[in-house]
Design an enzyme around this catalytic site. Structure first.
Site, PDB file in Angstrom:
ATOM      1  N   TYR A 195     -28.452  14.681  -3.868  1.00  0.00           N
ATOM      2  CA  TYR A 195     -27.912  13.343  -3.649  1.00  0.00           C
ATOM      3  C   TYR A 195     -28.596  12.670  -2.454  1.00  0.00           C
ATOM      4  O   TYR A 195     -28.865  13.312  -1.430  1.00  0.00           O
ATOM      5  CB  TYR A 195     -26.409  13.400  -3.394  1.00  0.00           C
ATOM      6  CG  TYR A 195     -25.561  13.743  -4.595  1.00  0.00           C
ATOM      7  CD1 TYR A 195     -26.100  13.815  -5.873  1.00  0.00           C
ATOM      8  CD2 TYR A 195     -24.199  13.992  -4.460  1.00  0.00           C
ATOM      9  CE1 TYR A 195     -25.321  14.132  -6.969  1.00  0.00           C
ATOM     10  CE2 TYR A 195     -23.406  14.304  -5.553  1.00  0.00           C
ATOM     11  CZ  TYR A 195     -23.973  14.382  -6.813  1.00  0.00           C
ATOM     12  OH  TYR A 195     -23.179  14.694  -7.891  1.00  0.00           O
TER      13      TYR A 195
ATOM     14  N   SER B 126     -17.707  11.019 -13.782  1.00  0.00           N
ATOM     15  CA  SER B 126     -17.748   9.711 -14.459  1.00  0.00           C
ATOM     16  C   SER B 126     -16.422   9.410 -15.164  1.00  0.00           C
ATOM     17  O   SER B 126     -16.403   9.073 -16.347  1.00  0.00           O
ATOM     18  CB  SER B 126     -18.906   9.631 -15.454  1.00  0.00           C
ATOM     19  OG  SER B 126     -19.126   8.289 -15.860  1.00  0.00           O
ATOM     20  N   PRO B 127     -15.305   9.525 -14.456  1.00  0.00           N
ATOM     21  CA  PRO B 127     -14.001   9.329 -15.097  1.00  0.00           C
ATOM     22  C   PRO B 127     -13.759   7.912 -15.606  1.00  0.00           C
ATOM     23  O   PRO B 127     -12.900   7.709 -16.473  1.00  0.00           O
ATOM     24  CB  PRO B 127     -13.009   9.691 -13.991  1.00  0.00           C
ATOM     25  CG  PRO B 127     -13.753   9.432 -12.722  1.00  0.00           C
ATOM     26  CD  PRO B 127     -15.172   9.827 -13.014  1.00  0.00           C
TER      27      PRO B 127
ATOM     28  N   GLY C 296     -17.667   2.525 -14.966  1.00  0.00           N
ATOM     29  CA  GLY C 296     -16.914   1.305 -14.719  1.00  0.00           C
ATOM     30  C   GLY C 296     -16.385   0.635 -15.967  1.00  0.00           C
ATOM     31  O   GLY C 296     -15.619  -0.342 -15.868  1.00  0.00           O
ATOM     32  N   LEU C 297     -16.722   1.140 -17.151  1.00  0.00           N
ATOM     33  CA  LEU C 297     -16.254   0.514 -18.389  1.00  0.00           C
ATOM     34  C   LEU C 297     -14.743   0.616 -18.557  1.00  0.00           C
ATOM     35  O   LEU C 297     -14.133  -0.203 -19.265  1.00  0.00           O
ATOM     36  CB  LEU C 297     -16.954   1.151 -19.590  1.00  0.00           C
ATOM     37  CG  LEU C 297     -18.465   0.902 -19.697  1.00  0.00           C
ATOM     38  CD1 LEU C 297     -19.055   1.680 -20.871  1.00  0.00           C
ATOM     39  CD2 LEU C 297     -18.749  -0.591 -19.857  1.00  0.00           C
ATOM     40  N   LEU C 298     -14.136   1.611 -17.903  1.00  0.00           N
ATOM     41  CA  LEU C 298     -12.681   1.770 -17.986  1.00  0.00           C
ATOM     42  C   LEU C 298     -11.977   1.193 -16.759  1.00  0.00           C
ATOM     43  O   LEU C 298     -10.783   1.389 -16.582  1.00  0.00           O
ATOM     44  CB  LEU C 298     -12.324   3.254 -18.132  1.00  0.00           C
ATOM     45  CG  LEU C 298     -12.739   3.885 -19.466  1.00  0.00           C
ATOM     46  CD1 LEU C 298     -12.677   5.412 -19.389  1.00  0.00           C
ATOM     47  CD2 LEU C 298     -11.852   3.370 -20.600  1.00  0.00           C
ATOM     48  N   GLY C 299     -12.707   0.475 -15.944  1.00  0.00           N
ATOM     49  CA  GLY C 299     -12.143  -0.088 -14.718  1.00  0.00           C
ATOM     50  C   GLY C 299     -11.781  -1.557 -14.819  1.00  0.00           C
ATOM     51  O   GLY C 299     -11.758  -2.254 -13.803  1.00  0.00           O
ATOM     52  N   GLY C 300     -11.527  -2.039 -16.041  1.00  0.00           N
ATOM     53  CA  GLY C 300     -11.187  -3.448 -16.219  1.00  0.00           C
ATOM     54  C   GLY C 300     -12.403  -4.319 -16.457  1.00  0.00           C
ATOM     55  O   GLY C 300     -12.467  -5.454 -15.986  1.00  0.00           O
TER      56      GLY C 300
END
Length: 323
Positions: free
Chosen positions: A53, A211-212, A216-220
């Protein structure tokens, strides 16, 4: 904060994991320090990083930031269950990557130096090394355990059969083997339900989803793009175009429940079998505070069933594709 054991171990970890991947390239060192301090204030004791990282700041830069935070003292290291990873190439020379006994020894010592600590609680294989025998890997791990440099070993991005292969090899050596698996897992990407989750349950591994929010697709994402606060490009734009109605339905259900979409997605993971805690890699304090709130969300059977209707999952193999 809620706590649970990491897999079959006696190690107690928070049900939220602070991912550090953005520390350095996206998040300044002072802001990274503030997020880590806030994690302890909230009772989060489980931090995840990796030797590669750092991206634009250079490989190893993120571990160095965490190490300088530990060096401030105040019990920071003792209060932290520290997880890091190895596998990716850290240089251009042979044996600068993967899971040979030589690289395990060198990579571990280098991580310890960057992290300014004398041991890692959870040392994870970032990927499967098909070119190194498991007997060699476990011999190197056993030596590191005996030296007191690591306490537990974990995997990342393994298939179910890789977990079985690793555990059976460890059993032959009377070694502990893997205690955790870190996989991509979220409401949209549920492939691990076929084989990885059953294997983890069978062998006593705690699952740590990465990647929960699926980038970001599940973050609104629908609300944010319509409000102009998020710009879509590439694969994300294509996915939203193809699944606009599905995502809109999900965000409407989150509003019905009274939760932010991202917090609902994290809470759903905490209700899944074998899941210890999802990793959230915040860029900002606001994102981190939101992620931790998900630990307190309780979903009933009706809500879980509704989420399965919106984002259908998988049965265990072979039932997923057979009778």
């Amino acid at each position: 904060m809620d706590y649970t054991h990491l897999g079959r171990t006696g190690l107690s970890v928070s049900r939220a994991v602070l991912g550090t991947m953005n520390f350095g390239p996206e998040t300044t060192e002072p802001d990274s320090f503030a997020i880590m301090d806030r994690a302890h204030e909230l009772g989060v004791n489980f931090f995840d990083t990796a030797n590669v990282y750092g991206r634009s700041e250079g490989k190893g830069a993120t571990e160095e930031i965490v190490g300088r935070w530990f060096a401030q003292g105040g019990g920071r290291r003792d209060k932290t269950v520290l997880a890091t990873k190895l596998y990716g190439d850290m240089g251009d020379w042979p044996n600068d990557g993967k899971l040979s006994a030589l690289n395990i020894r060198r990579a571990l010592d280098a991580s310890l130096q960057r992290l300014q600590t004398d041991y890692v609680d959870l040392y994870q294989f970032h990927h499967v090394d098909r070119g190194t025998p498991w007997d060699e890997i476990w011999q190197a791990v056993d030596v590191a355990v005996q030296q007191g440099k690591i306490l537990y070993a974990g995997s990342s991005n393994f298939a179910g059969w890789h977990i079985a292969q690793a555990q059976e090899a460890a059993a032959r050596r009377h070694s502990v083997g893997l205690v955790s698996e870190q996989s991509i897992y979220n409401l949209i990407v549920r492939d691990v339900e076929r084989d990885v989750l059953p294997a983890a349950e069978a062998y006593g591994l705690g699952v740590i989803p990465w990647s929960p929010l699926n980038g970001g697709l599940l973050g609104g994402i629908i609300d944010k793009t319509e409000a102009g606060s998020r710009r879509l490009e590439g694969r994300s734009a294509d996915y939203v175009a193809d699944h606009h109605d599905q995502l809109s339905e999900y965000e409407a259900f989150a509003r019905e429940l009274g939760h932010a979409p991202g917090e609902l997605a994290l809470a759903w993971l905490l209700h899944q079998p074998a899941v210890t805690a999802p990793i959230t890699g915040p860029r900002t304090m606001e994102q981190w505070e939101s992620a931790v709130r998900a630990v307190d969300i309780r979903l009933d059977d009706a809500a879980l069933a509704r989420l399965d209707e919106i984002f259908p999952g998988h049965k265990t193999s072979p039932e997923d594709y057979a009778w």
